[in-house]
Structures are given as structure tokens and as C-alpha cells.
Write a protein that holds these residues in place. Structure first.
Motif, PDB file in Angstrom:
ATOM      1  N   ALA A 110     -10.844 -33.091  45.151  1.00 40.26           N
ATOM      2  CA  ALA A 110     -10.835 -34.713  45.540  1.00 40.26           C
ATOM      3  C   ALA A 110     -11.498 -35.153  46.853  1.00 40.26           C
ATOM      4  N   PRO A 111     -11.003 -34.758  47.883  1.00 39.76           N
ATOM      5  CA  PRO A 111     -11.680 -35.213  49.070  1.00 39.76           C
ATOM      6  C   PRO A 111     -13.115 -35.133  49.180  1.00 39.76           C
ATOM      7  N   GLN A 112     -13.575 -34.005  48.884  1.00 35.23           N
ATOM      8  CA  GLN A 112     -15.075 -33.785  49.028  1.00 35.23           C
ATOM      9  C   GLN A 112     -15.704 -34.869  47.755  1.00 35.23           C
ATOM     10  N   TYR A 113     -15.085 -34.838  46.824  1.00 32.80           N
ATOM     11  CA  TYR A 113     -15.720 -35.950  45.619  1.00 32.80           C
ATOM     12  C   TYR A 113     -15.655 -37.360  46.115  1.00 32.80           C
ATOM     13  N   MET A 114     -14.422 -37.524  46.711  1.00 30.98           N
ATOM     14  CA  MET A 114     -14.363 -38.902  47.169  1.00 30.98           C
ATOM     15  C   MET A 114     -15.410 -39.204  48.527  1.00 30.98           C
ATOM     16  N   ASN A 115     -15.706 -38.255  49.276  1.00 32.06           N
ATOM     17  CA  ASN A 115     -16.566 -38.578  50.299  1.00 32.06           C
ATOM     18  C   ASN A 115     -17.884 -38.815  49.773  1.00 32.06           C
ATOM     19  N   LEU A 116     -18.387 -37.895  48.753  1.00 34.73           N
ATOM     20  CA  LEU A 116     -19.713 -38.177  48.210  1.00 34.73           C
ATOM     21  C   LEU A 116     -19.807 -39.208  47.439  1.00 34.73           C
ATOM     22  N   LEU A 117     -18.825 -39.896  46.714  1.00 34.22           N
ATOM     23  CA  LEU A 117     -18.748 -40.992  46.081  1.00 34.22           C
ATOM     24  C   LEU A 117     -18.952 -42.272  47.196  1.00 34.22           C
ATOM     25  N   MET A 118     -18.240 -42.314  47.917  1.00 38.93           N
ATOM     26  CA  MET A 118     -17.973 -43.525  48.853  1.00 38.93           C
ATOM     27  C   MET A 118     -19.764 -43.456  49.865  1.00 38.93           C
ATOM     28  N   ASP A 119     -20.046 -42.086  50.127  1.00 38.88           N
ATOM     29  CA  ASP A 119     -21.528 -42.105  50.558  1.00 38.88           C
ATOM     30  C   ASP A 119     -22.448 -42.703  49.622  1.00 38.88           C
ATOM     31  N   TRP A 120     -22.442 -42.296  48.371  1.00 38.42           N
ATOM     32  CA  TRP A 120     -23.230 -42.580  47.423  1.00 38.42           C
ATOM     33  C   TRP A 120     -23.566 -44.150  47.219  1.00 38.42           C
ATOM     34  N   ILE A 121     -21.987 -44.900  47.177  1.00 38.74           N
ATOM     35  CA  ILE A 121     -22.199 -46.164  47.095  1.00 38.74           C
ATOM     36  C   ILE A 121     -22.637 -47.051  48.203  1.00 38.74           C
ATOM     37  N   GLU A 122     -22.423 -46.577  49.309  1.00 42.73           N
ATOM     38  CA  GLU A 122     -22.796 -46.995  50.656  1.00 42.73           C
ATOM     39  C   GLU A 122     -24.315 -47.179  50.723  1.00 42.73           C
TER      40      GLU A 122
END
Length: 143
Positions: A110-122
Motif C-alpha cells: 500500500a505505501p508504494q502504491y500510494m506514493n506512485l499514485l500521489m506522484d502520478w496525480i502531481e
């Protein structure tokens, strides 16, 4: 999902907050803000003379910023050990795919997924073709 929004059903929280606790106080504050008389429909209504795409873009960025703050408060409690899967409960597992490094849907902690997601959104928010910084320049087909 239809059951959640069924107008004949009432949503009830699974548990209540104990009076005198910090969470109870936060809950009271949240309830007070909801009952403060703010007309939410009026708060999100497009102001007269404003471009709808610009209005939506502002709210998308604001929503991202708020989610980022919320995530920042909980991320230390969700590690690769404690949250080995990005899931939405026992029936749903989210997998990451970006067509660059992850060409196929890939299970991640989950933390890796969330970091990738937040980076992608940014990256999306900072893309001038999607969210131009000049007022009135948002593309209709994107928003």
C-alpha cells in the motif's frame, strides 16, 4: 454501492466515539462544521462569469492537496509490513500500472502504491496541457 446510496436506507457508523476522548472532540467539531449553515450546493456552484473548466481545475487541485495532507497524517502507520497489499477491503485489491515501469497491473504494498499514485496525480496537475496556469485555458475535453 447502490445499497449505500439507496434513499430508503440510512447509513449508520459502525461505532461511536467515547465522550471525553480527543476523537470525540474532533467528531463534535466536524459535526458542527457540517451543521454551521453553510450551503454546500452554493459553495460548489460555478460563480457567475467564471469558466467551468477553471473552476473544476481549482477544485481538483484543492482536493489533491487535502488528500495529500490526510495521507501524510496516516502514512507512518502503514508500512510495507503492516500494509503489504493495497486493498479496498477483503474483496478488492488495487494493482498499479503506468505503462512505463509497470506495463501490467502489479500488486504492490500500500505505501508504494500510494506514493506512485500521489506522484502520478502531481504530474497530471503540473501538466500545462491538462491544468494550464493561465485562467481560461483549460481544455474542455480534459476536464
Amino acid at each position: 454501492l447502490k445499497q449505500v446510496f439507496n434513499k430508503d436506507k440510512t447509513f449508520r457508523p459502525k461505532r461511536k466515539f467515547e465522550p471525553g476522548t480527543q476523537r470525540f472532540e474532533l467528531h463534535k467539531r466536524a459535526q458542527a462544521s457540517l451543521n454551521s449553515g453553510v450551503d454546500l450546493k452554493a459553495a460548489v456552484q460555478l460563480p457567475s462569469g467564471e469558466d467551468q473548466n477553471d473552476w473544476v481545475a481549482v477544485h481538483v487541485v484543492d482536493f489533491f492537496n487535502r488528500i495529500n495532507l490526510i495521507y501524510g497524517t496516516i502514512c507512518e502507520f502503514c508500512t510495507e509490513t503492516t500494509c503489504p497489499v493495497m486493498s479496498g477491503g477483503p474483496k478488492y485489491e488495487y494493482r498499479w500500472q503506468d505503462d512505463m515501469k509497470y506495463k501490467k497491473p502489479t500488486a504492490l504494498p500500500a505505501p508504494q502504491y500510494m506514493n506512485l499514485l500521489m506522484d502520478w496525480i502531481e504530474v497530471q496537475i503540473n501538466n500545462e496541457d491538462i491544468f494550464p496556469t493561465s485562467v481560461g485555458k483549460c481544455k474542455e475535453k480534459v476536464l
